[in-house]
Design an enzyme around this catalytic site. Structure first.
Site, mmCIF file in Angstrom:
data_model
loop_
_atom_site.group_PDB
_atom_site.id
_atom_site.type_symbol
_atom_site.label_atom_id
_atom_site.label_comp_id
_atom_site.label_asym_id
_atom_site.label_seq_id
_atom_site.Cartn_x
_atom_site.Cartn_y
_atom_site.Cartn_z
ATOM 1 N N GLU A 111 10.411 4.512 8.953
ATOM 2 C CA GLU A 111 10.659 3.087 8.667
ATOM 3 C C GLU A 111 11.823 2.495 9.451
ATOM 4 O OE1 GLU A 111 10.587 1.199 4.984
ATOM 5 O OE2 GLU A 111 8.618 1.948 4.409
ATOM 6 N N ALA A 168 8.415 -4.172 10.923
ATOM 7 C CA ALA A 168 8.082 -5.600 10.929
ATOM 8 C C ALA A 168 8.869 -6.255 12.051
ATOM 9 C CB ALA A 168 8.439 -6.234 9.587
ATOM 10 N N LEU A 175 14.056 3.279 -0.564
ATOM 11 C CA LEU A 175 12.917 4.028 -0.015
ATOM 12 C C LEU A 175 12.049 4.646 -1.108
ATOM 13 C CD1 LEU A 175 14.522 5.795 3.098
ATOM 14 C CD2 LEU A 175 13.453 3.539 2.945
ATOM 15 N N TRP A 224 14.822 -8.626 4.937
ATOM 16 C CA TRP A 224 13.374 -8.432 4.785
ATOM 17 C C TRP A 224 12.668 -9.627 5.405
ATOM 18 C CZ3 TRP A 224 11.297 -3.978 2.690
ATOM 19 C CH2 TRP A 224 9.902 -3.949 2.608
ATOM 20 N N CYS A 230 -13.579 28.371 -4.851
ATOM 21 C CA CYS A 230 -14.712 27.537 -5.264
ATOM 22 C C CYS A 230 -16.035 28.106 -4.757
ATOM 23 C CB CYS A 230 -14.525 26.110 -4.761
ATOM 24 S SG CYS A 230 -13.164 25.254 -5.577
ATOM 25 N N GLU A 269 -14.956 20.922 -6.821
ATOM 26 C CA GLU A 269 -16.182 21.637 -7.161
ATOM 27 C C GLU A 269 -16.160 22.090 -8.629
ATOM 28 O OE1 GLU A 269 -15.219 22.878 -2.829
ATOM 29 O OE2 GLU A 269 -14.148 22.175 -4.604
ATOM 30 N N HIS A 316 -10.010 22.176 -8.649
ATOM 31 C CA HIS A 316 -10.577 21.601 -7.431
ATOM 32 C C HIS A 316 -11.815 20.765 -7.753
ATOM 33 C CE1 HIS A 316 -8.583 24.733 -4.529
ATOM 34 N NE2 HIS A 316 -7.709 24.027 -5.226
ATOM 35 N N ARG A 354 4.016 4.037 0.689
ATOM 36 C CA ARG A 354 5.020 5.061 0.392
ATOM 37 C C ARG A 354 4.518 6.056 -0.649
ATOM 38 N NH1 ARG A 354 10.528 1.360 -0.236
ATOM 39 N NH2 ARG A 354 10.774 0.820 1.990
#
Length: 335
Positions: A278, A150, A201, A167, A80, A46, A44, A181
């Protein structure tokens, strides 16, 4: 604390389901140590910050800054808060409280009980915003949902009678989408989008891990030859027929009544904290109509289609807008 947030951001895409955390240690007005949580299951923030301090004798005279409450439980790593107590650090400044049930104020309480001065709420809004996925998951019991699409200048998301992948936006916009992504746990599309676009994807246009792929295929009509079912990433297929694991593909049978709510409940069980939706238009609109979305990222391309599939209808609070190689990007949140 701003430095903590900047350090924490470096863990994006690598630490989920843990939160992004940065830590800075200050002695006599100077930073003597810093660190961030770099990867899930690893040390972590810390721990990394304390390890970076060359002269450990200074720790019992130093202030530790961290954007999220230090943990108080034994998980993949020891607490921690125990480490801070062990080094007799006199003061800890925290961005925000951790709402995860195993922490939730327990780290703060433990340190205060040992005489450590604890200050909470410094850049609290910014600290919560950085870990919005983590907080949504633990406080609302669902993943953080990002809608993305889009559309053309005249409001269409795809051409009429689309028969192949399409596209609409610029190369720069595509690279940004792939970066997004890599920052999220999963990405979801409906059956028609999977069929017409045959998307992979993946985050292939950028560095980072591929997200878990999710597709809604009620009657399992999709061909196993589609890119979604290759070995590039794990794929979850929500359907009404079977629950079965085949190679990297996980078929999960769910009730299609209240579909969106049921999907989010199942993803919560799977410990998935964030999902990009998407498409297509019907799938996106179903999340909007169910009011089960958190953020929308909408590209408007510098072209007109004249006819086609209308883009989703959405209202929200504008967070951000910019231009990208002729495209316009709007980011709004569900208010």
């Amino acid at each position: 604390m701003q430095k903590c947030l900047e350090l924490a951001q470096k863990g994006v895409g690598s630490v989920s389901p843990n939160p992004m955390v940065g830590c800075v240690i200050v002695y006599d007005g100077k930073i003597i140590g810093e660190g961030f949580h770099q990867k899930y299951r690893e040390a972590h923030a810390e721990v990394n910050a304390i390890s970076s301090v060359k002269d450990k004798r200074l720790l019992n005279k130093s202030t530790l800054y961290v954007n999220l409450e230090p943990c108080a439980h034994f998980g993949k790593n020891p607490p921690c808060s125990n480490l801070i107590i062990e080094h007799k650090m006199p003061k800890v400044v925290i961005g925000c409280v951790d709402s995860f049930s195993k922490v939730a104020g327990k780290g703060i309480e433990k340190m205060k009980n040992k005489g450590i001065e604890v200050i909470v709420g410094i850049l609290e809004k910014e600290s919560r915003e950085l870990n919005k996925r983590f907080f949504t998951f633990h406080e609302k019991n669902k993943p953080y949902i990002i809608l993305k699409w889009a559309e053309s200048k005249d409001g269409y998301i795809a051409p009429k009678n689309q028969t192949e992948s399409f596209w609409m936006t610029s190369r720069r916009s595509k690279e940004l989408v792939h970066k997004w992504r890599a920052e999220e746990d999963a990405i979801l599309v409906g059956r028609i989008t999977a069929e017409k676009d045959n998307p992979s994807l993946t985050a292939r246009e950028t560095q980072g891990e591929n997200p878990i792929r999710i597709v809604i295929d009620k009657d399992l009509k999709l061909s196993s030859d589609l890119n979604l079912f290759d070995s590039a990433a794990k794929t979850i297929i929500f359907n009404t027929l079977k629950t079965k694991e085949i190679d990297n593909n996980y078929f999960i049978k769910i009730n299609f009544n209240y579909l969106i709510k049921n999907i989010l409940q199942e993803l919560h069980k799977q410990n998935i904290q964030s999902v990009i939706i998407e498409g297509g238009a019907t799938t996106l609109q179903s999340f909007i109509d169910a009011k089960l979305w958190d953020e929308a990222r909408i590209f408007t391309a510098n072209k007109e289609l004249n006819d086609g599939v209308k883009s989703p209808n959405i209202e929200g609070q504008m967070l951000f807008e910019t231009a990208l190689e002729g495209d316009k990007l709007d980011i709004i949140k569900n208010d």
